[in-house]
Design a protein around this motif. Sequence first.
Motif, PDB file in Angstrom:
ATOM      1  N   PRO A 181      52.041   1.013   2.201  1.00 17.07           N
ATOM      2  CA  PRO A 181      51.484  -0.200   1.596  1.00 17.07           C
ATOM      3  C   PRO A 181      49.966  -0.179   1.466  1.00 17.07           C
ATOM      4  CG  PRO A 181      53.218  -0.769   3.138  1.00 17.07           C
ATOM      5  CD  PRO A 181      52.970   0.703   3.298  1.00 17.07           C
ATOM      6  N   ASN A 182      49.269   0.315   2.479  1.00 20.60           N
ATOM      7  CA  ASN A 182      47.802   0.284   2.428  1.00 20.60           C
ATOM      8  C   ASN A 182      47.240   1.177   1.329  1.00 20.60           C
ATOM      9  OD1 ASN A 182      47.813  -1.522   4.505  1.00 20.60           O
ATOM     10  ND2 ASN A 182      47.079  -0.099   6.067  1.00 20.60           N
ATOM     11  N   GLN A 183      47.851   2.327   1.085  1.00 22.36           N
ATOM     12  CA  GLN A 183      47.320   3.208   0.051  1.00 22.36           C
ATOM     13  C   GLN A 183      47.766   2.788  -1.346  1.00 22.36           C
ATOM     14  OE1 GLN A 183      50.740   6.680   0.635  1.00 22.36           O
ATOM     15  NE2 GLN A 183      48.675   7.314   0.161  1.00 22.36           N
ATOM     16  N   MET A 184      48.860   2.038  -1.450  1.00 25.69           N
ATOM     17  CA  MET A 184      49.413   1.663  -2.750  1.00 25.69           C
ATOM     18  C   MET A 184      49.105   0.231  -3.167  1.00 25.69           C
ATOM     19  SD  MET A 184      50.702   4.411  -3.809  1.00 25.69           S
ATOM     20  CE  MET A 184      51.500   3.750  -5.263  1.00 25.69           C
ATOM     21  N   ARG A 185      48.541  -0.550  -2.256  1.00 23.02           N
ATOM     22  CA  ARG A 185      48.339  -1.987  -2.522  1.00 23.02           C
ATOM     23  C   ARG A 185      47.548  -2.238  -3.813  1.00 23.02           C
ATOM     24  NH1 ARG A 185      47.191  -3.151   2.125  1.00 23.02           N
ATOM     25  NH2 ARG A 185      49.120  -4.198   2.730  1.00 23.02           N
ATOM     26  N   LYS A 186      46.446  -1.521  -3.991  1.00 23.30           N
ATOM     27  CA  LYS A 186      45.606  -1.777  -5.176  1.00 23.30           C
ATOM     28  C   LYS A 186      46.324  -1.427  -6.474  1.00 23.30           C
ATOM     29  CE  LYS A 186      43.121   2.633  -4.711  1.00 23.30           C
ATOM     30  NZ  LYS A 186      41.773   3.240  -4.546  1.00 23.30           N
ATOM     31  N   TYR A 187      47.212  -0.430  -6.427  1.00 26.78           N
ATOM     32  CA  TYR A 187      47.930  -0.029  -7.639  1.00 26.78           C
ATOM     33  C   TYR A 187      49.071  -0.987  -7.968  1.00 26.78           C
ATOM     34  CZ  TYR A 187      45.311   4.209  -6.682  1.00 26.78           C
ATOM     35  OH  TYR A 187      44.302   5.096  -6.422  1.00 26.78           O
TER      36      TYR A 187
END
Length: 361
Positions: free
Chosen positions: A280-286
């Motif tokens: 979630p933390n690495q994909m949140r912005k996308y």
Amino acid sequence: MSLPTSVTVRALTAVTTVCALALTATACGGTTKKSSSDQGPGTASTASADPGAVLKKGLKLAFLPKQINNPYETIVDNSGIATAKEIGGTAKEVGPSDASASSQVSYINTLIQQQQDAILLAANDPNAVCGPLKQAMAKGIKVVAYDSDTAKDCRQLFINQASSEQIGRSLVQNLGKQLNYQGKIAILSATQNATNQNTWIEFMKKELALPAYKGMTLAKVAYGDDDDQKSFQQTQGLLQAYPDLKGIIAPTTVGIAASARYISSSSYKGKVVVNGLGTPNQMRKYVKDGTVAQFSLWDPKKLGRLAAYAASALCSGQITGAEGQTFKAGDLGTFTIGKDGEVILGKPTVFDTTNIDGFDF
């Protein structure tokens, strides 16, 4: 002066007998040897399990990920290290900076020399690590694979994040719904030898072969080697080679983030669907900028925690790795060992705009 032949033979026989007894005592650890039906993977003879045994204190566990700079595996290992400390042991993470097939071998050899109680590893290759792992087990060191398995006779347990079939098929099912079961797709994997990736891809292909997916075709399986820049370039290459590509499945946290990063700033945003496995933390912005509608994963903290408990249970004699045995993993509950020493954490979670802010890992 030479001894008579009869004396020499008797002496050799006696030595052979003593050595055999010594080897037997070492292999069995001073406990009762059970029948072959109780033997777990990676063991020539398995000692009796004592489910009521107390977890030993002071156990030394070593986590060996595919590569130490992989954000996902850092989460897994840090959780396992914290869990080991919580239950009275110590743990550390060691490993290579690249995910090549043989990059983990030298680390295993060092851990054997250090006399660790257990080695926990996510294998880059199912067979390249087998030789040293068997040497570790021969010296009484427990071996637990997690995330990516070894060959079955090279470890006692495999801690699987979810059913391999469930992971592979669900990724295709999720993408199929997003594409209305039409269009050309590609898979962006990690390394060509990664056990977990290849197993998932086989199930993806089986799912794609079903009648429901007759309008979808798999153009290519590309490999980013769990390297951010290479995965980014592979995404670019796929879209250049197949301008009509409609979707990309990246069953690797490094791959899906790199793929999303490329598409987010390209003309393909909103036209090419990206799905796969990510944190979630690495994909949140996308997810929030509309590049990615959904992706899947399990809780890597729980995976590391379960691996630490499983290794400690092995070292303490609560389990041996045989099918049907159970052990407790603290607040995670009780787990049952399945076929070939596999322990499954649980079902993957699908993340999207409705729930992604509820997770922090």
